[in-house]
Design a protein around this motif. Sequence first.
Motif, short mmCIF file in Angstrom:
data_model
loop_
_atom_site.label_atom_id
_atom_site.label_comp_id
_atom_site.label_asym_id
_atom_site.label_seq_id
_atom_site.Cartn_x
_atom_site.Cartn_y
_atom_site.Cartn_z
N GLY A 74 0.79 -1.23 0.00
CA GLY A 74 0.00 0.00 0.00
C GLY A 74 0.82 1.27 0.00
N ILE A 75 2.08 1.19 -0.42
CA ILE A 75 2.95 2.37 -0.46
C ILE A 75 2.72 3.10 -1.78
N PRO A 76 2.19 4.30 -1.73
CA PRO A 76 1.83 4.99 -2.98
C PRO A 76 3.05 5.47 -3.77
N VAL A 77 2.85 5.63 -5.06
CA VAL A 77 3.87 6.24 -5.92
C VAL A 77 3.71 7.75 -5.82
N VAL A 78 4.80 8.43 -5.51
CA VAL A 78 4.77 9.89 -5.36
C VAL A 78 5.74 10.48 -6.37
N SER A 79 5.19 11.01 -7.43
CA SER A 79 6.03 11.51 -8.51
C SER A 79 6.89 12.69 -8.08
N ALA A 80 6.35 13.56 -7.21
CA ALA A 80 7.10 14.75 -6.80
C ALA A 80 8.38 14.35 -6.06
N ALA A 81 8.26 13.41 -5.12
CA ALA A 81 9.44 12.97 -4.39
C ALA A 81 10.36 12.15 -5.29
N THR A 82 9.78 11.31 -6.15
CA THR A 82 10.58 10.49 -7.03
C THR A 82 11.44 11.34 -7.94
#
Length: 403
Positions: free
Chosen positions: A331-339
Motif C-alpha cells: 500500500g505504499i503509494p507512488v509519489v512523482s514529486a518525491a521520485t
Amino acid sequence: MTAHFPPCRPAERVAGTQAARRRHGAEARHLLTLLTAGDPLADAVIAELDLHGTRARKALDSGLENGLASLDDEPPTAVAALLRQLETTPSWVDPLMLHRGDVVSLSVPPTWFTLCSITSALAHTYASPATARQLARTGSPTAMATPRLAAAGVWARQTIRPGGLLRGGPGYLATVQVRLRHARMRARALKDWDTGVEGLPAGRLDLTRTWLGFTLVAFQSLAAVGIDISSEEERHLYRYWSYVAHLLGLDESLPKKPADHDDARRLQSLLDAMTPAPGEDSRVLIAAMVDAQARATAGTPGVDMAEEQLRFLMHSVLRRAFGAEPGLRLGIPVVSAATDLMPLISRLNRQARYWQTYSATSAHEARLRALRSPGPELKSTVLPFGTSCRRKAETDRPGAWAA
C-alpha cells in the motif's frame, strides 16, 4: 468483558513450503523447523517471571546489569540459564568491535538513519501478515505507531553506540528487552492460538525478519538516497549484528550467518518464499508508522521539510527499497514529486558521504556528530506522551518490559 480474537488463520503464518523446500533445500527445511522452536530460554524466563514475580524480575535485572556471578542469592533456574547464555561470548567476537560500536551505522547522518533505517526496518516487520495481525490486536495502529517508533529508535541507537552491547550496557539491555518482549507476545498469543496452524506466533523466524530489517533492508533504503557502503563496511556491519543475533537467541535461526548483503539477500529470499502476501493489517500499520514518523521529524533541527514532504520522501524510499510490486502490495503509494527529486538527493548524499569517509579523521568526526545527536525519534516521537514516557522508553528494564 474480555475481547475475544479469532485464532490466526494458517494462510497468514507460512506459505509456499513445498516450493521453498525444492528451491532452497536443506536451508528451507532448517528454517521450517524453527517455526515450532520458539525461544526456549526466553520462554522459560517469562514463565518464571509469572511464577516468582518480583524475586525473578530483580534477579534478572541485577544479573543483566552486573552479571550472573554478582548475584548474592541463587536466581530462578531459567533466569540463570539465560544469563549464562548471554554472558557466553562467541569466540569470533572481537572485544574492540564492541567497544567501538556499529561504526557503519554510526557513519550515517542521524536524520537519514531515522527516515530510512528505522522506517524501512519497521515496514519490513509489518510486511509479515502474521506479525501485522498480532500487532493490530494489541491496540489502535494510529495510537500505537508513535510508541512503536520510539521503542525501535531507542533500541537501534542504544545498540549501535560504542560499548552499547557490553554486558550491562544500554544496547545489551535493550536487545534483551526485544527478545523477552517477543517471548511475552508469544505467551499471550498462545492462549487463543489455533493449534492446527503450522508454527508459533512471534517465533524465531519473526525475530530473524526484524534482524534483517535493521541490516539488509535498512541499508537498501539508505542506498535509495545515495548513502552506499563499501564491501569492507558490509563485513563490519554483519560481524557486529551477528553478535546482536547472538543476544537475541538467533544463533540457531541462521543456517549460515550472513557475512555481507549477498548472504543476507539469500536469507531474505528464503523468508519471502515462505511468507504469505501482506494483508490489510500490514498496510494500515505501515501507513500509520509513516504518518507518525513524518509528524515526529518535521520541524526538528536540520530538517526543513513539512510533514507532507517527509511523507512523500519516505514513500519514495520505501518503494525503492522494497521494489515496485512489493511496494504496491504494502500500500505504499507512488509519489512523482518525491521520485523526481531522488536523483538530486542521492547525488548530494553521495558527495557528502565521500567527504565524510575520505579519511579516518573525517569518518571519526562524522560518528561523533551522530553520537551527539539523539535523533528525531528521541526528541519528538515520544514527547507527545510527556517526558515521563520518554524517560520510560529510554530506561525500561527487561523484567519490567516482559511483565
